[in-house]
Design a protein around this motif. Structure first.
Motif, PDB file in Angstrom:
ATOM      1  N   ASN A 219      72.574  31.041  -0.126  1.00 14.80           N
ATOM      2  CA  ASN A 219      73.049  30.178   0.969  1.00 14.80           C
ATOM      3  C   ASN A 219      73.549  30.932   2.201  1.00 14.80           C
ATOM      4  O   ASN A 219      74.420  30.440   2.927  1.00 14.80           O
ATOM      5  CB  ASN A 219      74.113  29.201   0.466  1.00 14.80           C
TER       6      ASN A 219
ATOM      7  N   TYR B 139      62.002  17.781   3.921  1.00 11.51           N
ATOM      8  CA  TYR B 139      63.219  18.583   4.024  1.00 11.51           C
ATOM      9  C   TYR B 139      64.242  17.860   4.879  1.00 11.51           C
ATOM     10  O   TYR B 139      63.916  16.943   5.651  1.00 11.51           O
ATOM     11  CB  TYR B 139      62.914  19.968   4.623  1.00 11.51           C
TER      12      TYR B 139
ATOM     13  N   TRP C 213      70.154  26.173  -0.367  1.00  6.24           N
ATOM     14  CA  TRP C 213      69.389  25.860   0.834  1.00  6.24           C
ATOM     15  C   TRP C 213      68.722  27.123   1.348  1.00  6.24           C
ATOM     16  O   TRP C 213      69.067  28.235   0.954  1.00  6.24           O
ATOM     17  CB  TRP C 213      70.264  25.196   1.890  1.00  6.24           C
TER      18      TRP C 213
ATOM     19  N   VAL D 217      67.503  21.719   2.906  1.00  5.37           N
ATOM     20  CA  VAL D 217      67.172  21.488   1.498  1.00  5.37           C
ATOM     21  C   VAL D 217      65.853  20.731   1.474  1.00  5.37           C
ATOM     22  O   VAL D 217      65.564  19.925   2.374  1.00  5.37           O
ATOM     23  CB  VAL D 217      68.273  20.705   0.758  1.00  5.37           C
TER      24      VAL D 217
ATOM     25  N   VAL E 213      70.927  20.650   6.353  1.00  5.16           N
ATOM     26  CA  VAL E 213      72.235  20.570   5.699  1.00  5.16           C
ATOM     27  C   VAL E 213      73.283  20.281   6.783  1.00  5.16           C
ATOM     28  O   VAL E 213      73.422  21.054   7.741  1.00  5.16           O
ATOM     29  CB  VAL E 213      72.570  21.892   4.971  1.00  5.16           C
TER      30      VAL E 213
END
Length: 335
Positions: free
Chosen positions: A183, A300, A269, A293, A303
């Motif tokens: 991440n 997709y 992610w 994500v 985030v």
């Protein structure tokens, strides 16, 4: 037994170049779209490179890959994008010594205007496009603009290589595998203004999830040398090997497309250059690298809701400013 899958048509531009040379084998072997997915490879390059491309085709044939159903070399974008399921746009004029970024932009946006128009006329409306040729974000923006019948979210650009570079820098610092770094975010432009952000990332240490900031224990490095190393890594590779980072770029393209095809693991992610929806104050429509994500149905989402401190906001503002300037120059060049 289930019926065998129909082949998908995968177009790779700049197919006689060095990035494509590292990319073709894993794509044709099944590492990207699945080891049960037959593929038709369409290889596009300019007329003067067709002789070299002939040799590449011979090598692909000699690999005797069971999933590779057909290879179509061409110099015609309209032929190349006919019925395309996936388009990997690698081909672009390389930046030469002494060339300003804006000069490179003006030369390349015209290539991506033509390819966008060809995609619009000939590709499947569900085509998934990843732009690699630089300036990648702005080239993707132009390609999207000139393919209005294809959904904007189907146009992306590659920032996964920057993410991989950032992961590896942190992994080396903490003495763990890069796969145990999660991440990290690449915000913005695939350029020296990009912002590699570790503030929401974590590492696995002895089976425990630990924030990167706590694992590294060196805020000065994370806000200084770490960022500049990731931003300038491509230039360092060129200086060392006198060629661009083809091997790592090909790996990143494979990772980008594999995740787009199959989805991201729960709680993870990845960074992709995608059309902004206005999140984090980024102007709508810009192709901007965000954390995303991805669902197994190939959709997709950005985030959202991540807290940004003043340092991060300043970095994101700077890279957005550069992208707006690039976009305006590109639109002017296409007028």
């Amino acid at each position: 037994m289930s019926a065998p899958k129909a082949p998908i048509r995968v177009v790779i531009t700049g197919a006689a170049g060095q990035i494509a040379y590292s990319l073709l084998y894993p794509v044709a072997k099944g590492d990207v779209f699945g080891h049960d997915q037959p593929i038709v490879l369409v290889l596009l390059d300019i007329e003067v490179m067709l002789g070299v491309l002939k040799g590449v085709v011979m090598e692909l044939v000699d690999c005797a890959l069971p999933l590779l159903r057909e290879i179509i070399p061409t110099a015609d974008p309209n032929e190349a994008f006919e019925g395309a399921d996936v388009a990997i746009l690698v081909g672009a004029m390389p930046r030469k010594e002494g060339m300003e970024r804006k000069d490179l932009l003006k030369a390349n946006v015209k290539i991506f205007k033509v390819q966008g128009e060809a995609l619009d006329k000939h590709a499947k409306k569900s085509v998934k496009v990843v732009v690699v040729g630089n300036p990648a974000n702005t080239n993707a923006f132009i390609c999207k603009k000139y393919a209005p019948s294809i959904a904007p979210e189907n146009f992306t650009c590659l920032t996964r290589l920057d993410q991989s570079r950032a992961q590896s820098q942190v992994a080396s610092r903490v003495h763990i595998s890069a796969q145990d770094v999660h991440n990290i975010i690449i915000w913005g432009n695939h350029s020296s203004t990009q912002f590699p952000d570790v503030s929401h990332g974590c590492v696995l240490l002895n089976g425990q999830k630990v924030k990167i900031m706590d694992a590294v224990k060196d805020e000065a490095w994370l806000k200084g040398a770490f960022i500049s190393t990731v931003q300038k890594r491509g230039a360092e590779v060129i200086a060392a090997r006198k060629l661009s980072s083809a091997l790592s770029a090909a790996k990143a393209i494979c990772d980008h497309l594999h995740d787009w095809w199959f989805g991201t693991p729960e709680g993870r992610w990845v960074s992709m250059g995608v059309p902004s929806d206005g999140s984090y104050g980024v102007e709508k429509g810009l192709i901007f690298s965000f954390p995303v994500v991805i669902k197994p149905n190939k959709t997709y989402s950005i985030v959202t809701g991540l807290e940004l401190d003043a340092f991060a906001k300043e970095k994101i503002c700077a890279t957005q400013k550069e992208l707006i300037e690039e976009r305006d120059q590109a639109l002017e060049a296409c007028a």
